[in-house]
Motif scaffolding. Structure first.
Motif, PDB file in Angstrom:
ATOM      1  N   HIS A   1     -31.810 -15.006 -57.952  1.00  0.00           N
ATOM      2  CA  HIS A   1     -32.264 -16.282 -57.412  1.00  0.00           C
ATOM      3  C   HIS A   1     -32.420 -16.322 -55.897  1.00  0.00           C
ATOM      4  CE1 HIS A   1     -31.956 -18.186 -61.318  1.00  0.00           C
ATOM      5  NE2 HIS A   1     -30.775 -17.608 -61.475  1.00  0.00           N
ATOM      6  N   ILE A   2     -31.813 -15.384 -55.182  1.00  0.00           N
ATOM      7  CA  ILE A   2     -31.882 -15.383 -53.721  1.00  0.00           C
ATOM      8  C   ILE A   2     -32.381 -14.006 -53.275  1.00  0.00           C
ATOM      9  CG2 ILE A   2     -30.586 -15.666 -51.576  1.00  0.00           C
ATOM     10  CD1 ILE A   2     -28.571 -17.361 -53.189  1.00  0.00           C
ATOM     11  N   PRO A   3     -33.580 -13.926 -52.738  1.00  0.00           N
ATOM     12  CA  PRO A   3     -34.144 -12.625 -52.387  1.00  0.00           C
ATOM     13  C   PRO A   3     -33.378 -11.872 -51.289  1.00  0.00           C
ATOM     14  CG  PRO A   3     -35.727 -14.406 -51.959  1.00  0.00           C
ATOM     15  CD  PRO A   3     -34.490 -15.026 -52.506  1.00  0.00           C
ATOM     16  N   ASP A   4     -32.801 -12.585 -50.336  1.00  0.00           N
ATOM     17  CA  ASP A   4     -32.093 -11.942 -49.240  1.00  0.00           C
ATOM     18  C   ASP A   4     -30.751 -12.658 -49.028  1.00  0.00           C
ATOM     19  OD1 ASP A   4     -31.606 -10.223 -47.119  1.00  0.00           O
ATOM     20  OD2 ASP A   4     -32.678 -11.472 -45.677  1.00  0.00           O
ATOM     21  N   PRO A   5     -29.790 -12.433 -49.945  1.00  0.00           N
ATOM     22  CA  PRO A   5     -28.528 -13.180 -49.871  1.00  0.00           C
ATOM     23  C   PRO A   5     -27.656 -12.747 -48.695  1.00  0.00           C
ATOM     24  CG  PRO A   5     -28.376 -11.511 -51.560  1.00  0.00           C
ATOM     25  CD  PRO A   5     -29.789 -11.486 -51.059  1.00  0.00           C
TER      26      PRO A   5
END
Length: 66
Positions: free
Chosen positions: A32-36
């Motif tokens: 869900h988060i491309p660059d956490p």
């Protein structure tokens, strides 16, 4: 966890249970988060003690409820 495991999760150590939850969490974060943030996907050894304990508690609560 599937009821068909017949309690086999009881054979896991508390750490193994927590690591399972942490790994599932990391998978969902990357989904869900491309660059956490690094803290969101930290390795078990890099997590604060409270987070490791919380993840282990989560597994054990689910285990009890099944």
């Amino acid at each position: 966890m599937d009821r068909r495991d017949d309690g086999n999760t009881a054979k896991l150590t508390r750490e193994q249970k927590g690591r399972f939850v942490a790994t599932c969490w990391i998978g969902q974060i990357y989904k869900h988060i491309p660059d956490p943030k690094p803290a969101y996907v930290a390795d078990w050894a890099d997590m604060p003690e409270w987070q490791r304990e919380t993840d282990s508690d989560i597994f054990e609560r689910i285990e009890q409820d099944l």
